[in-house]
Scaffold this motif. Structure first.
Motif, short mmCIF file in Angstrom:
data_model
loop_
_atom_site.label_atom_id
_atom_site.label_comp_id
_atom_site.label_asym_id
_atom_site.label_seq_id
_atom_site.Cartn_x
_atom_site.Cartn_y
_atom_site.Cartn_z
N LEU A 133 -16.57 -18.52 9.27
CA LEU A 133 -16.44 -19.36 10.46
C LEU A 133 -17.19 -18.74 11.64
O LEU A 133 -17.37 -17.52 11.71
CB LEU A 133 -14.96 -19.53 10.83
CG LEU A 133 -14.09 -20.30 9.84
CD1 LEU A 133 -12.63 -20.21 10.26
CD2 LEU A 133 -14.53 -21.76 9.77
N ALA A 134 -17.60 -19.59 12.57
CA ALA A 134 -18.25 -19.08 13.78
C ALA A 134 -17.29 -18.17 14.55
O ALA A 134 -16.08 -18.43 14.57
CB ALA A 134 -18.69 -20.25 14.66
N PRO A 135 -17.81 -17.11 15.17
CA PRO A 135 -16.93 -16.17 15.90
C PRO A 135 -16.03 -16.86 16.92
O PRO A 135 -14.85 -16.52 17.05
CB PRO A 135 -17.92 -15.21 16.57
CG PRO A 135 -19.13 -15.25 15.70
CD PRO A 135 -19.22 -16.66 15.19
N GLU A 136 -16.58 -17.86 17.62
CA GLU A 136 -15.76 -18.53 18.63
C GLU A 136 -14.63 -19.33 17.99
O GLU A 136 -13.53 -19.45 18.56
CB GLU A 136 -16.62 -19.44 19.52
CG GLU A 136 -17.42 -20.50 18.78
CD GLU A 136 -18.81 -20.02 18.36
OE1 GLU A 136 -19.68 -20.87 18.10
OE2 GLU A 136 -19.01 -18.79 18.28
N THR A 137 -14.87 -19.87 16.78
CA THR A 137 -13.81 -20.59 16.07
C THR A 137 -12.72 -19.63 15.63
O THR A 137 -11.52 -19.93 15.76
CB THR A 137 -14.39 -21.32 14.86
OG1 THR A 137 -15.41 -22.23 15.28
CG2 THR A 137 -13.31 -22.10 14.11
N ARG A 138 -13.12 -18.48 15.09
CA ARG A 138 -12.12 -17.48 14.68
C ARG A 138 -11.28 -17.04 15.88
O ARG A 138 -10.06 -16.92 15.77
CB ARG A 138 -12.81 -16.27 14.04
CG ARG A 138 -13.46 -16.56 12.71
CD ARG A 138 -13.64 -15.29 11.89
NE ARG A 138 -14.40 -14.28 12.60
CZ ARG A 138 -15.73 -14.17 12.56
NH1 ARG A 138 -16.44 -15.05 11.86
NH2 ARG A 138 -16.35 -13.21 13.21
N ARG A 139 -11.94 -16.78 16.99
CA ARG A 139 -11.20 -16.36 18.19
C ARG A 139 -10.23 -17.44 18.64
O ARG A 139 -9.08 -17.14 19.00
CB ARG A 139 -12.17 -16.01 19.32
CG ARG A 139 -12.82 -14.64 19.19
CD ARG A 139 -13.47 -14.22 20.50
NE ARG A 139 -14.54 -15.11 20.89
CZ ARG A 139 -15.81 -14.96 20.51
NH1 ARG A 139 -16.16 -13.96 19.72
NH2 ARG A 139 -16.74 -15.81 20.92
N ALA A 140 -10.68 -18.69 18.64
CA ALA A 140 -9.82 -19.79 19.09
C ALA A 140 -8.61 -19.94 18.17
O ALA A 140 -7.48 -20.13 18.65
CB ALA A 140 -10.62 -21.10 19.13
N HIS A 141 -8.82 -19.83 16.87
CA HIS A 141 -7.70 -19.95 15.94
C HIS A 141 -6.73 -18.78 16.07
O HIS A 141 -5.51 -18.97 16.01
CB HIS A 141 -8.23 -20.04 14.50
CG HIS A 141 -8.91 -21.34 14.21
ND1 HIS A 141 -9.40 -21.67 12.97
CD2 HIS A 141 -9.17 -22.42 15.00
CE1 HIS A 141 -9.93 -22.88 13.00
NE2 HIS A 141 -9.81 -23.35 14.23
N GLN A 142 -7.27 -17.59 16.27
CA GLN A 142 -6.39 -16.44 16.46
C GLN A 142 -5.59 -16.56 17.75
O GLN A 142 -4.39 -16.25 17.77
CB GLN A 142 -7.22 -15.15 16.48
CG GLN A 142 -6.38 -13.89 16.65
CD GLN A 142 -7.19 -12.64 16.35
OE1 GLN A 142 -7.73 -12.49 15.27
NE2 GLN A 142 -7.26 -11.76 17.32
N GLU A 143 -6.23 -17.03 18.82
CA GLU A 143 -5.53 -17.19 20.09
C GLU A 143 -4.41 -18.21 19.96
O GLU A 143 -3.31 -18.02 20.49
CB GLU A 143 -6.51 -17.62 21.18
CG GLU A 143 -7.42 -16.52 21.67
CD GLU A 143 -6.65 -15.41 22.36
OE1 GLU A 143 -5.88 -15.71 23.29
OE2 GLU A 143 -6.79 -14.24 21.96
#
Length: 605
Positions: free
Chosen positions: A266-276
């Motif tokens: 997944l794109a880094p921003e997607t991973r960050r958003a899901h983790q947040e």
């Protein structure tokens, strides 16, 4: 000069809101405050962080915390700041201006803790900066990452021995929740901590219920577990492949759960958003590969489920340890099958690792398989793997709650082994089962295996029973998988005594899909049997959620569930009474106290 214990206890109560230390925390903190080096082994949720956070507040100077992931650093820094601690991090997400301000604060003595990734710490400019600052201690978190034989190796950790050379007067402590005896020795050696005192706490997580089930219809099994046990709680579901992660997350969303995928594709921003979202919201399920988890400090994860077999008991222990960090009841649920065994064996055999590494990985897989096929207490076996003895069965795992039935499988096992041999040790599970049951299809006729003596000798058992037998023969090492990548079954030397009639074999009888499960706790997320108490708890959770949104932090950074439960049980009516609860420090009492008291008094009813 040895410090008195009073400053440490004062910091514990004033900053973190805890009445007393747990386990060996007091002993560890006194040792480090006095300038000693330490290796701290403590289970997830056991309070490792306090073992360096309290000395950071008591000793003069700034504590440097080495952490492998930016997400983990951010989480801890945010939580410390909420408690009024002067904490910061230097990482790639900081702007040049923010980084400069942090460096100035360090040199001015205005930081209690500074978090750094090992790569950042080892930069010449960082080492020079630290050389000009007053340092309280070094804390190397997730220290098992130093082990080249471990499940989470980070090569940069090998270079952290430089701290002993550059800062010989600064106490160093290594901390981890996951280290067998070999890994412990490797940590001490590679970090030059041979003279450090070792503090070994129990690895037991008694609040986690371990359950392992053979795969039948995995999705149905997973959904039954989630719907019955955790209809609202947050959880993590682990899968081996990215494709399965995506498909499982989509399927859970179709079933009505808020489920998000997480994997390296997944794109880094997607991973960050899901983790947040997982951290800040309640009831979110993350479906992930093993790339997810180390940086997560979320205390209220109610379950961890594995849809595929982990590669080792160390990985399994660390991943399941992400459940129930708050000490409340949680579940570790694992479904595994014959194909898992074959896939992992093929991954080991076909890897480019040297033979020594492959041998270690095979040993780790063997231990994981043995754990799955246990007929005795799982917790006793898991703790024994880490060198710890549990005198009595735990009473909180599937084999304790539902004792496993065994049966004399000597003759069926011999039939299966003979069939593998007589078909040339060139075929996989499905084909061997077909020959045993006397299936009539063109492939068997073409190979003339309808003429072998084992054709049809297993017609009395259903396919699922034969797959269970073959799975357990693999787990016991009587059968292996070829290295060619085709999944062909081959006999090992260990099969000879059984084939010759020299030994007998008893195997697990897989539980029926309809078999009911005994449960020692109520289903779902209900905490109280009294409806009025449960209603108050739910209202307090909504209050916490609203405050967390205003603050831009996860709800648990306001108060943990355990603190809310104590509010329900004790019903404090004044700030003084509220301040006496566990987890209510001075800063949180000042910021949130009156809001929660209004709920407890019923002022907003």
């Amino acid at each position: 000069m040895r410090l008195t214990p009073d400053p440490a206890r004062k910091a514990l109560r004033r900053v973190f809101g805890y009445r007393d230390f747990r386990g060996r925390q007091r002993e560890i903190i006194d040792h480090v405050c006095a300038g000693g080096d330490a290796l701290v082994l403590m289970p997830t949720g056991g309070g490792k962080s306090l073992c360096y956070q309290i000395p950071a507040l008591v000793r003069p100077g700034t504590a440097i915390v080495v952490s492998p992931l930016i997400a983990l650093m951010k989480d801890q820094v945010d939580a410390l700041r909420e408690a009024g601690v002067r904490a910061a991090s230097l990482d790639s997400t900081r702007s040049g201006e923010e980084a400069a301000a942090t460096r100035r604060a360090l040199l001015a003595g205005e930081l209690d803790l500074l978090y750094l990734a090992p790569e950042r710490l080892l930069m010449a400019s960082t080492l020079e900066l630290l050389g000009r600052a007053q340092l309280a201690l070094f804390a190397i978190d997730e220290a098992h990452c130093v082990s080249q034989w471990g499940h989470d190796f980070r090569p940069e950790y090998l270079q952290l021995a430089v701290l002993a050379e550059r800062f010989p007067g600064v106490p160093r402590m290594a901390l981890t929740a996951t280290a067998d005896p070999r890994t412990r020795q490797e940590i001490l050696s590679r970090l030059e901590l041979e003279e450090a005192r070792v503090f070994l706490s129990s690895f037991d997580r008694p609040n986690i219920r371990y359950r392992v089930t053979p795969k039948r219809d995995t999705r149905t099994q997973l959904w039954r577990f989630i719907a019955q046990e955790h209809p609202e709680g947050a959880g993590i579901v682990y899968c081996l492949s990215r494709k399965r992660v995506e498909e499982t997350a989509a399927w859970l969303r179709e079933k009505g759960r808020d489920a998000l995928p997480y994997h390296a594709g997944l794109a880094p921003e997607t991973r960050r958003a899901h983790q947040e979202r997982f951290i800040h919201e309640e009831g979110v399920i993350v479906v992930a590969t093993i790339a997810f988890g180390m940086g997560i400090d979320k205390p209220d994860v109610r379950f961890v489920a594995h849809l595929d077999l982990p590669k080792s008991l160390e990985a399994y222990y660390q991943e399941t340890g992400r459940a129930g960090r708050d000490g409340q009841p949680a579940d570790a649920w694992l479904a595994y099958g014959l194909q898992d065994v074959i896939t992992l064996r093929q991954m080991v055999d076909s890897s480019e690792a040297d033979e020594q590494r492959k041998r270690v990985e095979r040993d780790q897989l063997e231990a994981m398989l043995a754990f799955c096929e246990l007929t005795t207490c799982r917790r006793q076996a898991l703790l024994a793997h880490f060198g710890e003895t549990l005198a009595q069965p735990c009473g909180n795992c599937d084999t304790c709650l539902e004792p496993v039935a065994t049966w004399d499988a000597t003759e069926p096992a011999r039939k299966a082994l003979s069939c593998i041999y007589r078909t040339g040790q060139r075929f996989g599970i499905g084909y061997v089962v077909d020959v045993l049951r006397g299936a009539d299809h063109e492939r068997i006729r073409r190979n003339r295996h309808d003429q072998v003596s084992t054709y049809g000798i297993g017609a009395d058992l259903p396919p699922a029973a034969w797959r269970s037998i073959l799975r357990q023969l693999l787990a016991r090492g009587l059968v292996t998988v070829d290295e060619g990548g085709y999944g062909s079954l081959r006999l090992t030397e260990a099969a000879r005594p059984l084939l010759r009639g020299e030994t007998a074999l008893h195997l697990r009888r897989d539980p029926s899909a309809r078999r009911s499960r005994k449960s020692g706790r109520p289903k779902g997320e209900t905490r109280f049997t009294d409806p009025g108490e449960q209603a108050l708890f739910d209202t307090l959770r909504r209050c916490r959620r609203d405050l967390a949104r205003e603050e831009g932090v996860p709800p648990y950074m306001v108060f943990h569930d355990a603190t809310l439960e104590e509010m329900v049980e004790l019903r404090p009516q004044t700030l003084r009474e509220l301040g006496g609860l566990s987890g209510v420090g001075e800063r949180k009492l000042e910021r949130f106290g009156e809001t929660f008291l209004e709920v407890l008094r019923g002022d907003n009813a």
